[in-house]
Design a protein around this motif. Structure first.
Motif, PDB file in Angstrom:
ATOM      1  N   MET A 116       0.830  -1.202   0.000  1.00  0.00           N
ATOM      2  CA  MET A 116       0.000   0.000   0.000  1.00  0.00           C
ATOM      3  C   MET A 116       0.866   1.254   0.000  1.00  0.00           C
ATOM      4  O   MET A 116       2.001   1.236   0.507  1.00  0.00           O
ATOM      5  N   PRO A 117       0.371   2.338  -0.562  1.00  0.00           N
ATOM      6  CA  PRO A 117       1.080   3.609  -0.524  1.00  0.00           C
ATOM      7  C   PRO A 117       0.839   4.303   0.811  1.00  0.00           C
ATOM      8  O   PRO A 117       0.228   5.367   0.886  1.00  0.00           O
ATOM      9  N   GLY A 118       1.300   3.671   1.867  1.00  0.00           N
ATOM     10  CA  GLY A 118       1.049   4.199   3.204  1.00  0.00           C
ATOM     11  C   GLY A 118       2.000   3.576   4.207  1.00  0.00           C
ATOM     12  O   GLY A 118       3.207   3.466   3.950  1.00  0.00           O
ATOM     13  N   ILE A 119       1.470   3.135   5.333  1.00  0.00           N
ATOM     14  CA  ILE A 119       2.282   2.636   6.441  1.00  0.00           C
ATOM     15  C   ILE A 119       1.873   1.196   6.757  1.00  0.00           C
ATOM     16  O   ILE A 119       0.690   0.901   6.915  1.00  0.00           O
ATOM     17  N   ILE A 120       2.870   0.321   6.870  1.00  0.00           N
ATOM     18  CA  ILE A 120       2.632  -1.063   7.283  1.00  0.00           C
ATOM     19  C   ILE A 120       3.487  -1.350   8.505  1.00  0.00           C
ATOM     20  O   ILE A 120       4.688  -1.066   8.514  1.00  0.00           O
ATOM     21  N   VAL A 121       2.876  -1.927   9.527  1.00  0.00           N
ATOM     22  CA  VAL A 121       3.585  -2.361  10.731  1.00  0.00           C
ATOM     23  C   VAL A 121       3.375  -3.862  10.882  1.00  0.00           C
ATOM     24  O   VAL A 121       2.239  -4.342  10.846  1.00  0.00           O
ATOM     25  N   VAL A 122       4.462  -4.595  11.025  1.00  0.00           N
ATOM     26  CA  VAL A 122       4.413  -6.043  11.248  1.00  0.00           C
ATOM     27  C   VAL A 122       5.097  -6.312  12.584  1.00  0.00           C
ATOM     28  O   VAL A 122       6.265  -5.959  12.761  1.00  0.00           O
ATOM     29  N   ARG A 123       4.382  -6.931  13.512  1.00  0.00           N
ATOM     30  CA  ARG A 123       4.933  -7.120  14.854  1.00  0.00           C
ATOM     31  C   ARG A 123       4.643  -8.540  15.359  1.00  0.00           C
ATOM     32  O   ARG A 123       3.535  -9.048  15.225  1.00  0.00           O
ATOM     33  N   LEU A 167       7.655   1.115   6.247  1.00  0.00           N
ATOM     34  CA  LEU A 167       7.471  -0.272   6.668  1.00  0.00           C
ATOM     35  C   LEU A 167       8.254  -0.498   7.950  1.00  0.00           C
ATOM     36  O   LEU A 167       9.465  -0.290   7.996  1.00  0.00           O
ATOM     37  N   SER A 168       7.559  -0.920   8.996  1.00  0.00           N
ATOM     38  CA  SER A 168       8.188  -1.178  10.286  1.00  0.00           C
ATOM     39  C   SER A 168       7.950  -2.642  10.663  1.00  0.00           C
ATOM     40  O   SER A 168       6.806  -3.105  10.691  1.00  0.00           O
ATOM     41  N   ILE A 169       9.037  -3.364  10.936  1.00  0.00           N
ATOM     42  CA  ILE A 169       8.943  -4.779  11.313  1.00  0.00           C
ATOM     43  C   ILE A 169       9.670  -4.966  12.638  1.00  0.00           C
ATOM     44  O   ILE A 169      10.843  -4.586  12.773  1.00  0.00           O
ATOM     45  N   GLU A 170       8.991  -5.564  13.596  1.00  0.00           N
ATOM     46  CA  GLU A 170       9.553  -5.727  14.941  1.00  0.00           C
ATOM     47  C   GLU A 170       9.339  -7.150  15.435  1.00  0.00           C
ATOM     48  O   GLU A 170       8.296  -7.755  15.215  1.00  0.00           O
ATOM     49  N   ARG A 171      10.360  -7.669  16.093  1.00  0.00           N
ATOM     50  CA  ARG A 171      10.289  -8.968  16.782  1.00  0.00           C
ATOM     51  C   ARG A 171       9.640 -10.042  15.904  1.00  0.00           C
ATOM     52  O   ARG A 171       8.700 -10.726  16.305  1.00  0.00           O
ATOM     53  N   SER A 172      10.157 -10.193  14.700  1.00  0.00           N
ATOM     54  CA  SER A 172       9.588 -11.130  13.735  1.00  0.00           C
ATOM     55  C   SER A 172      10.690 -11.966  13.102  1.00  0.00           C
ATOM     56  O   SER A 172      11.867 -11.610  13.150  1.00  0.00           O
ATOM     57  N   THR A 173      10.286 -13.089  12.485  1.00  0.00           N
ATOM     58  CA  THR A 173      11.236 -14.005  11.864  1.00  0.00           C
ATOM     59  C   THR A 173      10.779 -14.349  10.451  1.00  0.00           C
ATOM     60  O   THR A 173       9.609 -14.681  10.232  1.00  0.00           O
ATOM     61  N   PHE A 174      11.702 -14.261   9.496  1.00  0.00           N
ATOM     62  CA  PHE A 174      11.464 -14.640   8.108  1.00  0.00           C
ATOM     63  C   PHE A 174      12.337 -15.857   7.813  1.00  0.00           C
ATOM     64  O   PHE A 174      13.568 -15.780   7.929  1.00  0.00           O
ATOM     65  N   THR A 175      11.740 -16.957   7.411  1.00  0.00           N
ATOM     66  CA  THR A 175      12.525 -18.152   7.127  1.00  0.00           C
ATOM     67  C   THR A 175      11.880 -18.979   6.026  1.00  0.00           C
ATOM     68  O   THR A 175      10.653 -19.103   5.958  1.00  0.00           O
ATOM     69  N   VAL A 207      11.179   4.096  -0.303  1.00  0.00           N
ATOM     70  CA  VAL A 207      10.657   3.324   0.807  1.00  0.00           C
ATOM     71  C   VAL A 207      11.572   3.498   2.013  1.00  0.00           C
ATOM     72  O   VAL A 207      12.796   3.500   1.886  1.00  0.00           O
ATOM     73  N   SER A 208      10.965   3.617   3.193  1.00  0.00           N
ATOM     74  CA  SER A 208      11.715   3.684   4.439  1.00  0.00           C
ATOM     75  C   SER A 208      11.388   2.440   5.256  1.00  0.00           C
ATOM     76  O   SER A 208      10.231   2.198   5.603  1.00  0.00           O
ATOM     77  N   VAL A 209      12.416   1.641   5.542  1.00  0.00           N
ATOM     78  CA  VAL A 209      12.228   0.376   6.254  1.00  0.00           C
ATOM     79  C   VAL A 209      12.932   0.446   7.608  1.00  0.00           C
ATOM     80  O   VAL A 209      14.118   0.768   7.682  1.00  0.00           O
ATOM     81  N   GLY A 210      12.191   0.129   8.655  1.00  0.00           N
ATOM     82  CA  GLY A 210      12.758   0.069   9.995  1.00  0.00           C
ATOM     83  C   GLY A 210      12.613  -1.332  10.564  1.00  0.00           C
ATOM     84  O   GLY A 210      11.517  -1.895  10.566  1.00  0.00           O
ATOM     85  N   LEU A 211      13.731  -1.920  11.035  1.00  0.00           N
ATOM     86  CA  LEU A 211      13.729  -3.279  11.552  1.00  0.00           C
ATOM     87  C   LEU A 211      14.216  -3.285  12.993  1.00  0.00           C
ATOM     88  O   LEU A 211      15.214  -2.631  13.310  1.00  0.00           O
ATOM     89  N   GLY A 212      13.539  -4.022  13.846  1.00  0.00           N
ATOM     90  CA  GLY A 212      13.970  -4.153  15.228  1.00  0.00           C
ATOM     91  C   GLY A 212      13.806  -5.583  15.715  1.00  0.00           C
ATOM     92  O   GLY A 212      12.698  -6.114  15.717  1.00  0.00           O
ATOM     93  N   VAL A 220      17.058   1.763   4.750  1.00  0.00           N
ATOM     94  CA  VAL A 220      16.754   0.681   5.677  1.00  0.00           C
ATOM     95  C   VAL A 220      17.642   0.821   6.906  1.00  0.00           C
ATOM     96  O   VAL A 220      18.843   1.062   6.801  1.00  0.00           O
ATOM     97  N   SER A 221      17.014   0.705   8.072  1.00  0.00           N
ATOM     98  CA  SER A 221      17.758   0.754   9.326  1.00  0.00           C
ATOM     99  C   SER A 221      17.342  -0.436  10.185  1.00  0.00           C
ATOM    100  O   SER A 221      16.190  -0.891  10.122  1.00  0.00           O
ATOM    101  N   GLY A 222      18.286  -0.958  10.955  1.00  0.00           N
ATOM    102  CA  GLY A 222      17.975  -2.112  11.784  1.00  0.00           C
ATOM    103  C   GLY A 222      18.745  -2.093  13.084  1.00  0.00           C
ATOM    104  O   GLY A 222      19.868  -1.582  13.161  1.00  0.00           O
TER     105      GLY A 222
END
Length: 334
Positions: A152-159, A178-186, A198-203, A222-224
């Motif tokens: 989407m042309p907006g904000i996505i948060v995945v937690r 796009l903000s992704i926190e405490r998640s696992t991709f495998t 795009v601005s991506v924030g990872l924590g 992208v920042s993490g």
């Protein structure tokens, strides 16, 4: 005796008249010509309740679809898994939060599963009317998608999410922010995160055993913090005309290199670990490559390593770019 007889006779004579009057009142529905039966009101209320119940979505998938197409800000809580039977509809909800709260048979918490059925797409919004759409996904296992999971042309948060076994050719997740926190991709294949501007924030995010590139951005950043990229194929991160910034993160045993900074890319790595990242050359040999620094067209801030760069594995497109690689903690938190 005679008086008593007359009184009794009068009372007996009135009884049929009273009964007749009561019958007339009941049959007319009240005490006037416009009366409404009480039973009619109860029946009407019952029918209204039945109609509302019939219109209200009952299955978890139907509830999700209704939330996606709502015209108002919506918070949806799900307690069951969902196996999609078709693509989700275009998202018209201006701000949607979906929270999973599933339990195992013995009562322990687990993420709810949204399964794309190996062919369907997830959340998609086009925006418009001056509204920046927002989506937040919390406590889900997102799996088996063959097309976009969220765009989407907006904000996505995945937690607190687990993202596994998806195969998407270009961009499982894409948003302006796009903000992704405490998640696992495998175990995913294809581009996980991609786009322009795009601005991506990872924590506290783990990327393990995926086939990429995982994050591919043009004129994006992208920042993490405390992230781990491990045993991925195809290169975890590629950015051109943008920036990369990682703090206390690790890049270990990735094939295709770890971080590629294309033309006008810049990077800051604060107390990060680089180990076992490599590329295969045209001759079939493996070469250590932790960070690749490409050409310059309009300018770049270069690459900074705190406290110092890896001993090997910083690869330059040409030798004259060496001055852009620095050992400095100036841009890192104290």
């Amino acid at each position: 005796m005679a008086g008593e007889y007359r009184t009794s006779r009068r009372r007996t004579a009135r009884a049929p008249v009273v009964a007749l009057l009561l019958l007339v009142l009941v049959s007319s529905g009240g005490y006037g010509s416009g009366g409404v039966k009480a039973s009619d009101g109860v029946a009407a209320a019952t029918e209204r309740r039945r109609a509302l119940a019939a219109a209200r979505p009952t299955t978890p998938e139907a509830r999700l679809r209704a939330a996606v197409t709502s015209r108002n800000k919506t918070v949806l809580r799900l307690t069951s898994d969902i196996l999609l039977t078709s693509d989700l509809p275009v998202m018209t909800c201006p701000n949607l939060t979906v929270v999973g709260n599933c339990r195992t048979r013995d009562g322990r918490w687990r993420p709810c599963k949204i399964d794309g059925g190996q062919k369907f797409s997830g959340f998609n919004a086009t925006g418009g009317n001056g509204v920046t759409p927002g989506l937040e996904l919390v406590n889900f296992h997102l799996t088996n998608f063959r097309r976009t999971i969220a765009y989407m042309p907006g904000i996505i948060v995945v937690r607190n999410c687990l993202v596994t076994k998806n195969t998407v050719s270009y961009g499982m997740f894409s948003a302006y922010v796009l903000s992704i926190e405490r998640s696992t991709f495998t175990g995913n294949s294809g581009g996980l995160i991609s786009g322009m501007y795009v601005s991506v924030g990872l924590g506290d995010v783990v990327f393990r055993s995926n086939t990429g590139p995982l994050i591919s951005l043009y004129k994006g950043n992208v920042s993490g913090r405390r992230c781990r990229f491990e045993a991925n194929t195809g290169g975890p991160i590629s950015v051109s005309k943008g920036g990369v910034r990682f703090i206390r993160s690790s890049f270990v045993n990735n094939s295709g290199g770890a971080v590629t900074l294309g033309f006008d890319g810049s990077g800051t790595f604060c107390n990060c670990k680089f180990e076992g990242n490599y590329v295969t050359t045209s001759g079939g040999r493996s070469r250590v490559e932790h960070v690749y620094f490409g050409g310059i067209m309009d300018g770049t801030d270069g690459v900074q390593f705190c406290k110092k760069r890896p001993r090997v594995g910083v690869v330059l497109e040409s030798p004259d770019l060496a001055s852009y690689i620095k050992d400095s903690c100036k841009e890192c938190p104290k």
